[in-house]
Write an enzyme that holds these catalytic residues in place. Structure first.
Site, PDB file in Angstrom:
ATOM      1  N   ASP A  67       0.812  -1.212   0.000  1.00  0.00           N
ATOM      2  CA  ASP A  67       0.000   0.000   0.000  1.00  0.00           C
ATOM      3  C   ASP A  67       0.847   1.265   0.000  1.00  0.00           C
ATOM      4  OD1 ASP A  67       0.987  -0.386   2.581  1.00  0.00           O
ATOM      5  OD2 ASP A  67      -0.951  -0.959   3.406  1.00  0.00           O
ATOM      6  N   ASN A 136      -6.499  -2.928  14.741  1.00  0.00           N
ATOM      7  CA  ASN A 136      -7.926  -3.062  14.417  1.00  0.00           C
ATOM      8  C   ASN A 136      -8.198  -4.247  13.489  1.00  0.00           C
ATOM      9  OD1 ASN A 136      -6.904  -2.192  11.992  1.00  0.00           O
ATOM     10  ND2 ASN A 136      -8.308  -0.465  11.743  1.00  0.00           N
ATOM     11  N   HIS A 138      -6.690  -4.857  10.580  1.00  0.00           N
ATOM     12  CA  HIS A 138      -6.499  -4.658   9.137  1.00  0.00           C
ATOM     13  C   HIS A 138      -5.260  -5.399   8.632  1.00  0.00           C
ATOM     14  CE1 HIS A 138      -4.030  -0.630   9.534  1.00  0.00           C
ATOM     15  NE2 HIS A 138      -3.260  -1.679   9.696  1.00  0.00           N
ATOM     16  N   GLU A 143      -9.338  -1.908   5.882  1.00  0.00           N
ATOM     17  CA  GLU A 143      -9.863  -1.601   7.205  1.00  0.00           C
ATOM     18  C   GLU A 143     -11.072  -2.499   7.496  1.00  0.00           C
ATOM     19  OE1 GLU A 143      -7.938   0.032   8.876  1.00  0.00           O
ATOM     20  OE2 GLU A 143      -7.561   2.085   8.232  1.00  0.00           O
TER      21      GLU A 143
HETATM   22  P1  PGA Z   1       2.705  -2.038  12.573  1.00  0.00           P
HETATM   23  O1  PGA Z   1       1.480  -2.002  11.570  1.00  0.00           O
HETATM   24  O2  PGA Z   1       3.631  -3.082  12.079  1.00  0.00           O
HETATM   25  O3  PGA Z   1       3.291  -0.661  12.494  1.00  0.00           O
HETATM   26  O4  PGA Z   1       2.145  -2.351  13.916  1.00  0.00           O
HETATM   27  C1  PGA Z   1       0.882  -3.204  11.179  1.00  0.00           C
HETATM   28  C2  PGA Z   1      -0.206  -2.860  10.198  1.00  0.00           C
HETATM   29  O5  PGA Z   1      -0.783  -1.765  10.316  1.00  0.00           O
HETATM   30  O6  PGA Z   1      -0.507  -3.684   9.334  1.00  0.00           O
END
Ligand code: PGA
Length: 261
Positions: A67, A136, A138, A143
């Site tokens: 992304d 969350n 995702h 999301e």
């Molecule tokens: P993070 O993010 O590795 O910074 O915890 C994980 C994600 O948002 O997929």
């Protein structure tokens, strides 16, 4: 799902690097799906070490990131283009033209998303997709509520994600949308390598691995993939219920490895 509960976040990084190394040694032109964020940083540091010691070459590897934020260019300090250059691409022997991310500063995001999806397919698909899990639930920027059949497209970032990624409230400065591979795009990869470390991820990990398959927890879609390896540290694994079973599988795995050596 092949769930490994390892002793520490560093052990997760080393095991993940072992799996990436095995793939690249077997297939030097492997196509890797990459993730940004905090979780894969220790993995990237380990891959850089191996590359600099001459044990691993990225010279023919092609990468596709999950992304990128919409509305910012590749030089923007918050862009994933820049984060990937600084944490991996500039420090290994990858050909920069083989390192792909969606263009956040494109004129037509819908067309850019479609072109990115088509590029992945045209190159032959991703062999191994590395994934973090958001608090969350995702994966990529899919999301909660994202279609399990989604393809690369524009997504609005949730408030939880804006907070977690320290983007503050949506405004004209901070990105509030992104182009992300869809959940079906991710599931097309030949194999998934899911990493989660730290106590903050424990609820999302439990929902993803042992909760119902649901768009409310996009990471639960990994249950659909026949070749998903999940590497966890004890803190991220703390809310799992099937730990006794994962330990049994681990013992069997070690027995098999000992027998075959
Ligand atoms: P993070 O993010 O590795 O910074 O915890 C994980 C994600 O948002 O997929």
């Amino acid at each position: 799902m092949d769930v490994w509960i390892l002793g520490s976040a560093q052990a997760v990084a080393v095991k993940a690097a072992d799996l990436c190394t095995e793939l690249i040694q077997r297939k030097p032109d492997a196509r890797l799906g990459l993730a940004t964020g905090t979780t894969p940083q220790a993995l990237y540091a380990e891959l850089i070490r191996r590359n600099q010691r001459g044990r691993l070459s990225f010279s023919r590897v092609e990468t596709f990131n999950l992304d990128e934020y919409l509305g910012i260019g590749p030089e923007h300090p918050r862009s994933f283009h820049r984060a990937m250059r600084e944490s991996l691409f500039d420090l290994v022997d990858i050909d920069p033209s083989n390192a792909h991310l969606p263009a956040g500063d494109c004129d037509d995001p819908a067309t850019e998303a479609e072109a990115y999806e088509a590029l992945i397919g045209a190159r032959g698909g991703i062999d191994l997709q590395i994934l973090g899990i958001g608090r969350n639930g995702h994966i990529g920027f899919n999301e909660p509520g994202s279609s399990l059949g989604s393809r690369t497209r524009v997504k609005t970032l949730s408030r939880a994600t804006l907070r977690d990624n320290q983007l503050g409230e949506p405004d004209f400065e901070a990105p509030s949308m992104a182009i992300t591979m869809g959940i079906a795009t991710i599931l097309d990869a030949g194999a998934l390598l899911v990493l989660a470390t730290g106590a903050a991820k424990a609820p999302a990990v439990a929902a993803a691995l042992e909760g119902p398959l649901s768009a409310s927890c996009p990471a639960s879609a990994i249950q659909l993939h026949p070749r998903a390896t999940v590497l966890l540290d004890p803190e991220a694994a703390a809310q799992l219920r099937l730990t006794e079973y994962y330990a049994l599988v681990d013992r069997a795995r070690r027995r098999l490895a000992a027998d075959s050596s």
